[in-house]
Design an enzyme around this catalytic site. Structure first.
Site, PDB file in Angstrom:
ATOM      1  N   GLN A   6     -41.282 -36.456 -25.159  1.00 40.15           N
ATOM      2  CA  GLN A   6     -42.743 -36.420 -25.175  1.00 40.15           C
ATOM      3  C   GLN A   6     -43.291 -35.273 -26.009  1.00 40.15           C
ATOM      4  OE1 GLN A   6     -44.688 -36.746 -21.407  1.00 40.15           O
ATOM      5  NE2 GLN A   6     -46.700 -36.357 -22.265  1.00 40.15           N
ATOM      6  N   GLY A  55     -36.103 -33.767 -19.805  1.00 39.85           N
ATOM      7  CA  GLY A  55     -34.778 -34.379 -19.829  1.00 39.85           C
ATOM      8  C   GLY A  55     -34.436 -34.948 -21.194  1.00 39.85           C
ATOM      9  N   THR A 101     -43.583 -27.236 -15.900  1.00 38.73           N
ATOM     10  CA  THR A 101     -43.829 -28.670 -15.755  1.00 38.73           C
ATOM     11  C   THR A 101     -42.738 -29.336 -14.937  1.00 38.73           C
ATOM     12  OG1 THR A 101     -42.662 -29.051 -17.824  1.00 38.73           O
ATOM     13  CG2 THR A 101     -45.043 -28.866 -17.948  1.00 38.73           C
ATOM     14  N   ASN A 114     -45.830 -23.137 -24.478  1.00 38.83           N
ATOM     15  CA  ASN A 114     -47.183 -23.607 -24.227  1.00 38.83           C
ATOM     16  C   ASN A 114     -48.114 -22.501 -23.765  1.00 38.83           C
ATOM     17  OD1 ASN A 114     -46.646 -26.186 -24.975  1.00 38.83           O
ATOM     18  ND2 ASN A 114     -46.181 -26.917 -22.927  1.00 38.83           N
ATOM     19  N   ASN A 160     -51.244 -28.747 -29.749  1.00 30.64           N
ATOM     20  CA  ASN A 160     -50.422 -29.357 -30.787  1.00 30.64           C
ATOM     21  C   ASN A 160     -51.033 -29.183 -32.167  1.00 30.64           C
ATOM     22  OD1 ASN A 160     -48.637 -30.097 -28.850  1.00 30.64           O
ATOM     23  ND2 ASN A 160     -49.398 -32.182 -28.627  1.00 30.64           N
ATOM     24  N   GLU A 205     -33.597 -21.515 -47.963  1.00 32.45           N
ATOM     25  CA  GLU A 205     -34.033 -20.137 -48.174  1.00 32.45           C
ATOM     26  C   GLU A 205     -34.440 -19.466 -46.876  1.00 32.45           C
ATOM     27  OE1 GLU A 205     -36.812 -18.818 -51.372  1.00 32.45           O
ATOM     28  OE2 GLU A 205     -36.201 -20.707 -52.262  1.00 32.45           O
TER      29      GLU A 205
END
Length: 450
Positions: A11, A144, A179, A206, A228, A254
């Protein structure tokens, strides 16, 4: 061409990926249906953006990426979203049942069934490339799928494409925000393979990004979309030199050469500046020196760790927009005089700079202001060990009681893998400690060593 294939797992990987491709399309003027009005050459062409997009005979631009998840809901958001026509349906791979926050399900039972299909798709993408440069892998290590399937995929990529470099953008568990209860297990097990199978891993978390959104953009309750989009700006800055032409371009290998002093010490901190809302930007003059300074602020770091607690080994500054080398040199010289920013004594130069003339693009209606210039810093600092020791501590508390372990063993894992992974991380913490120790002068420290 020097193509790059992006792989988005789980996710977090898919949602960050979504934000990235949205931004890449805006930067290159590619419409949601893949057409690019500004591109006059039909077919391949040797345009700089072809590192990330392949072109069909019909003039459609298709991202070189795959989205993988063990359950369909997040992939379905891509299938029905604004950019649904951009991706080839075969690039969106999803299973039927999810990994249930269990590394063993993602790595052994359920992941195993889907991984060959993923590798086939990646092979198809790789075959379209003339000079594949490497892979960008996006995942989180708390869940997971991102941890389990992500690790499995990295291991298999090492076998199939041994010499190609792999950059990971990895969302790590935050100190306060959690979470899943078993995050520490998944992270430790997954870092074990990140250590071996990625060349550079950029750590994001987060909570750090939440704080940046709250503090700099005045968003009271940031959503994942806000987070995001900010992460996408970082990734866009890092890859800008692969996609546009500039004065000092930096390619994937590099990064490795300049940032990784020892193979295991490849976990990077990143920061981006200026993160500023449209109302404020109007009143501020953001010079090269100012954005450079703010990139070094502990508060700008995208992972919860304080660079003042460690030393820098190397640091990459990627500027974009209206920036000239003279300003960059002046800004870097100022940074070097600051006592707060310490480098290890065996790495006197420490800075690599890149400049790209493409100004930063922002998503219309997003939170970030449109600015003339921006900088993204990616640095290798011994302070990142804080992140590991935090996770290790949580791991130890649970593992001492063998809590939740039966879920992993039930999926075909052996208990020995836990202790093996944990020992590997203990060794990593020690590696970071040793790298930061003064070499020549510190007499007092020598005595403590013996």
């Amino acid at each position: 061409m020097r193509e790059v294939i992006s792989i988005h797992v789980g996710q977090a990987g898919i949602q960050v990926g979504n934000a990235c491709w949205e931004l890449f399309c805006l930067e290159h003027g590619i419409q949601p249906d893949g057409q690019m009005p500004s591109d006059k050459t039909i077919g391949g062409g040797d345009d700089a953006f072809n590192t990330f997009f392949s072109e069909t005979g019909a003039g459609k631009h298709v991202p070189r990426c795959v989205f993988l998840d063990l359950e369909p809901t997040v992939d379905d958001e891509v299938r029905t979203g604004t950019y649904r026509q951009l991706f080839h349906p075969e690039q969106l791979i999803s299973g039927k049942e999810d990994a249930a926050n269990n590394f063993a399900r993602g790595h052994y039972t359920i992941g195993k069934e889907i991984v060959d299909l993923c590798l086939d798709r990646i092979r198809k993408l790789a075959d379209q490339c003339t000079g594949l440069q490497g892979f960008l892998v996006f995942n989180s290590v708390g869940g997971g799928t991102g941890s389990g399937l992500g690790s499995l995929l990295l291991e298999r990529l090492s076998v199939d494409y041994g010499k190609k470099s792999k950059l990971g953008f990895t969302v790590y568990p935050s100190p306060q925000v959690s979470t899943a209860v078993v995050e520490p297990y998944n992270s430790v097990l997954s870092t074990h393979s990140l250590l071996e199978h990625t060349d550079v891993a950029v750590m994001l978390d987060n909570e750090a990004v939440y704080d940046i959104c709250r503090r700099n953009l005045d968003i009271e309750r940031p959503t994942y979309t806000n987070l995001n989009r900010l992460i996408a700006q970082v990734i866009s800055s890092l890859t800008a030199s692969l996609r546009f032409d500039g004065a000092l371009n930096v390619d994937v290998t590099e990064f490795q050469t300049n940032l990784v002093p020892y193979p295991r010490i490849h976990f990077m901190l990143s920061s981006y500046a200026p993160v500023i809302s449209a109302e404020k930007a109007y009143h501020e003059q953001l010079s090269v020196a100012e954005i450079t300074n703010s990139a070094f602020e502990p508060a700008s770091m995208m992972a919860k760790c304080d660079p003042r607690h460690g030393k820098y080994m190397a640091c990459c500054l990627m500027y974009r927009g209206d920036v000239v080398p003279k300003d960059v040199n002046a800004a870097v010289a100022t940074i070097k005089t600051k006592r707060t920013i310490q480098f290890v004594d065996w790495c006197p130069t420490g800075f690599k700079c890149g400049i790209n003339y493409q100004p930063p693009t922002v998503v219309p209606g997003g939170d970030l202001a449109k600015v003339m210039r921006a900088v993204c810093m990616i640095s290798n600092s011994t302070a990142i060990a804080e992140v590991f020791s935090r996770i290790d501590h949580k791991f130890d508390l649970m593992y001492a009681k063998r809590a939740f372990v039966h879920w992993y063993v039930g999926e075909g894992m052996e208990e020995g893998e836990f202790s093996e992974a944990r020992e590997d991380l203990a060794a990593l913490e020690k590696d970071y400690e040793e790298v930061g120790i003064e070499t020549a002068e510190g007499e007092g420290e020598e005595e403590g060593m013996e």
